[in-house]
Design an enzyme around this catalytic site. Structure first.
Site, PDB file in Angstrom:
ATOM      1  N   GLU A 145       3.057  -6.210  -7.840  1.00 46.63           N
ATOM      2  CA  GLU A 145       4.092  -6.908  -7.082  1.00 46.63           C
ATOM      3  C   GLU A 145       3.460  -7.851  -6.070  1.00 46.63           C
ATOM      4  O   GLU A 145       2.489  -7.489  -5.406  1.00 46.63           O
ATOM      5  CB  GLU A 145       4.943  -5.936  -6.256  1.00 46.63           C
ATOM      6  N   GLU A 189       4.657   3.090  -5.008  1.00 42.90           N
ATOM      7  CA  GLU A 189       3.992   2.965  -3.709  1.00 42.90           C
ATOM      8  C   GLU A 189       3.947   4.316  -2.980  1.00 42.90           C
ATOM      9  O   GLU A 189       4.521   4.476  -1.903  1.00 42.90           O
ATOM     10  CB  GLU A 189       4.678   1.916  -2.844  1.00 42.90           C
ATOM     11  N   TRP A 230      11.184  -7.746   5.196  1.00 48.37           N
ATOM     12  CA  TRP A 230      10.866  -6.631   6.096  1.00 48.37           C
ATOM     13  C   TRP A 230       9.888  -6.989   7.198  1.00 48.37           C
ATOM     14  O   TRP A 230       9.439  -6.125   7.923  1.00 48.37           O
ATOM     15  CB  TRP A 230      10.341  -5.442   5.287  1.00 48.37           C
TER      16      TRP A 230
HETATM   17  C1  GLA Z   1       7.455  -2.869  -2.237  1.00 42.29           C
HETATM   18  C2  GLA Z   1       8.318  -2.019  -3.116  1.00 42.29           C
HETATM   19  C3  GLA Z   1       9.471  -2.768  -3.712  1.00 42.29           C
HETATM   20  C4  GLA Z   1      10.100  -3.653  -2.678  1.00 42.29           C
HETATM   21  C5  GLA Z   1       9.075  -4.573  -2.112  1.00 42.29           C
HETATM   22  C6  GLA Z   1       9.631  -5.522  -1.080  1.00 42.29           C
HETATM   23  O1  GLA Z   1       6.471  -3.503  -2.915  1.00 42.29           O
HETATM   24  O2  GLA Z   1       7.589  -1.432  -4.161  1.00 42.29           O
HETATM   25  O3  GLA Z   1      10.388  -1.829  -4.197  1.00 42.29           O
HETATM   26  O4  GLA Z   1      10.647  -2.878  -1.675  1.00 42.29           O
HETATM   27  O5  GLA Z   1       8.090  -3.811  -1.458  1.00 42.29           O
HETATM   28  O6  GLA Z   1       8.652  -6.361  -0.548  1.00 42.29           O
END
Ligand code: GLA
Length: 686
Positions: A315, A150, A323
């Protein structure tokens, strides 16, 4: 280049076995088999274990993980592990810790704490990539490389002196003539409009990132800074990718994007061509009442970045994240529905963060495939069911989602629309995108995200919401779509500035004035809560707009001869001026909307565009909230995904076989989708 994921739909996710005792690996692999897990993203945050001390690498544990996964037929998406350097990196290279806009240097202690312009980070990260690539290039488990994680999520912008020098070099590349820095500085002054507020530069040394200052920063400097920040992270990505291509030829390389409701840091139009496979992370926005529509938009935009080809959902979450202000759990059925909503829109792999819910750390309350409560849980049974459904739908892999509608969007337009110096802070770019995407979604039309300069001539309907900044080439491409027969809709605040963020003079919407046959004399934004009414003349192309409501924006607008006024403002500051216009262009038409229409209005306009364009819903006549999307294979086979977001179920007139249940459906025996349920119908005769 090997295709990925290939000829099946893969279930998988981030796998972090390093968080667990080694014995857990056996149980993990056993459970992965049970759930039908086909891919695992390994090592994303493992740098501290892979290189416990500078230059001392430990990979034996990773060998064992990859060997075991391979034995279980789980393909590995192997991370370069460069997302988060270990604490020793901060000790050795304190200058590589990022500096905030306010001038505070951040410390290690969370993740992704590094300056994208840091030479030390580049050197240390590439040394790690070199070790991993040499070791695992030939490993049979390796299916894809996963660079970083990310990009831009936590360290998009660093305002340190190293970044400042890097920024100056980038600007010299943009404005300079090699060997003539003075001419470059003149061009920068011109581009940034620095005669305003006494900002004129006479030395390159004075050019710095837009650090915290007294008032509104120079908008073009801010725009160039955003471009630079996206490019600076892209440089890191490309450095890792190039090394991987060299040492591990033929293995695709990706990095996970964040096309979604909140992130706006990177220009994915510039990043996407550098991905061997486009992958995206998507998390639901719990605060949105129509979060499933936002999910659909993210997926349709991601597929646009993939050029319409299948992509990878790297993901999402089985249930709650950790969060958001309140992390709501997904009710029964939603995980399957969300997953198939992505597959319907082109995802050939469905990944999650993460495989096994963590015991410790900042994300221990984040849901996972294998929850804290273990396998005797509804969530685990849903995971196993998802694995079964993806296996049952295997034949869909490689096919392409059908879309009649282009959603034209641009990150530079977003950055400049949402800047501090625009006419209304109530006007947010994403809101306008979501408003028009939502109308297309409710109309049951297939949509794909597109860059303004893409070839748009194959689409029946082209939506151009608030494209504030546009190049001449982008404006020409949108005009070409209308000439080729599309119904093109441009909305307010579009075409106003050129790529330097300078106003296009002569009346808004500058770049689109001729195409649309309108000229805006002045913007008249509306205060919070204020609304304007619309009314339609006799014979209007959209009579439903009579008494429709607008908010946020209105304009003093003139329609040129030959441009139809479809609706005008009935009241408000610009009463009597056109609110929606249409100009016929070639076989198509160019429409202009001068206010933020409430959903009933956007629905009526999209309905009129679709009818004029001959764009039909994937399945006509479905109840509101039932989503139907078609994918089609090269051989003509087609599948319709039906997702019930109403909770009431639906009876759907399709003919074929539902791959989820194995049941046939026909005109006499329509497909019955259970409340909140899903179906994937292979259409008969296709
Ligand atoms: C992102 C990150 C993960 C994790 C998720 C949590 O997608 O890539 O490492 O922190 O968020 O939602």
């Amino acid at each position: 280049m090997r295709a990925w994921p290939g000829d099946r739909l893969l279930l998988g996710g981030d796998y972090n076995p390093e968080q667990w005792p080694e014995e857990t690996l056996d149980d993990d692999v056993e459970r992965m088999r049970e759930a039908g897990v086909g891919f695992a993203t390994v090592g994303v945050f493992a740098w501290a274990l892979l290189e416990p001390d500078p230059g001392r690498y430990e990979t034996a544990w990773l060998d064992r993980v990859l060997d075991r996964l391979h034995a279980a037929d789980v393909v590995v998406d192997l991370a370069t592990a460069t997302a988060s350097p270990p604490p020793w990196f901060a000790r050795l290279h304190p200058e590589a810790m990022p500096v905030s806009r306010e001038g505070l240097r951040l410390s290690h202690g969370s993740r992704q704490t590094w300056c994208p312009s840091s030479p030390a980070f580049r050197e240390r990260s590439l040394a790690l990539v070199d070790v991993l690539a040499r070791r695992y290039a030939g490993h049979p488990a390796l299916g894809m490389w996963h660079v970083g994680n990310e990009f831009g999520c936590h360290n998009l912008m660093c305002f340190c002196d190293t970044s400042a020098a890097h920024f100056r070099g980038w600007l010299q590349g943009r404005y300079g003539t090699p060997g003539d820095l003075a001419a470059g500085l003149d061009r920068l002054n011109e581009a940034w409009g620095t005669t305003f507020w006494s900002q004129r530069y006479t030395s390159w040394d004075d050019v710095v990132p837009p650090r915290l200052t007294t008032a509104i920063p120079n908008p073009t400097a801010e725009l160039d800074w955003r471009r630079f920040c996206s490019d600076a992270s892209l440089e890191q990505h490309l450095a890792e990718r190039d090394l991987l291509h060299e040492l591990s030829p033929g293995v695709p390389v990706t990095t996970n994007f964040m096309v979604g409701f909140s992130f706006e840091g990177l220009d994915y139009h510039r990043w996407a061509p550098h991905q061997d496979v486009v992958s995206n992370d998507h998390y639901l926005a719990a605060h949105l009442p129509d979060a499933h529509v936002e999910l659909a938009m993210s997926a349709d935009v991601t597929r646009g970045h993939a050029g319409g080809q299948p992509w990878v959902l790297m993901e999402h979450s089985t249930s709650a994240v950790n969060w958001q202000p309140v992390n709501t759990a997904k009710p029964p059925g939603q995980m399957l529905r969300d997953s198939l909503a992505h597959v319907a829109r082109g995802a050939d792999a469905v990944g999650f963060f993460q495989w096994r819910a963590s015991r410790a750390g900042a994300e221990k309350y984040h849901s996972a495939l294998l929850p804290h409560a273990g396998t005797d849980t509804r969530r685990w049974r849903e995971v196993v069911e998802l694995g079964r459904v993806l296996a049952a739908c295997r034949e869909v892999a490689g096919s392409r989602t059908v879309a009649d509608v282009a959603l034209v969007h641009d990150y530079e337009a977003m950055w400049t629309t949402d800047a501090a110096s625009t006419p209304s802070q109530l006007h947010r770019y994403r809101d306008e995108l979501r408003a028009w995407y939502g109308a297309a979604w409710r109309a049951g039309l297939g949509v794909q995200g597109e860059h303004p300069e893409a070839d748009l001539t194959g689409y029946r309907v082209v939506l151009v919401p608030s494209l504030h900044l546009v190049s001449d080439a982008g404006a020409a491409s949108i005009a070409d779509a209308a000439a080729a027969g599309a119904q093109v809709l441009v909305t307010y605040f579009s075409g106003t500035v050129d790529p330097g963020d300078h106003i296009r003079l002569g009346g808004y919407p500058g770049a689109f004035r001729d195409l649309l046959g309108v000229r805006v004399e002045e913007f008249a934004p509306l205060l919070p809560g204020a609304e304007v009414g619309l009314r339609t003349p006799a014979g209007s192309a959209v009579p439903q707009l009579d008494r429709a409501r607008g908010s946020v924006w209105s304009e003093w607008l003139r329609a040129a001869p030959g441009t139809d006024v479809v609706a005008d403002f009935a009241d408000g500051p610009t009463a009597g001026d056109p609110a929606l216009t249409r100009r016929r262009v070639g076989d198509g038409a160019a429409w202009y909307c001068a206010t933020r229409l409430a959903p009933a209005g956007t629905d009526a306009v999209v309905g009129a565009l679709a009818e004029a364009a001959g764009a039909r819903p994937v399945v006509p006549g479905l109840p509101a909230g039932v989503d139907a999307v078609r994918r089609r294979g090269d051989d003509g086979a087609s599948w319709v995904f039906v997702l019930d977001h109403t909770g009431a179920g639906a009876s759907v007139p399709l003919t074929g076989t539902d791959l989820v249940t194995g049941r046939n459906c026909s005109p006499g025996e329509p497909l019955e989708v259970a409340p909140g349920g899903v179906a994937v119908v292979r259409e008969a005769g296709s």
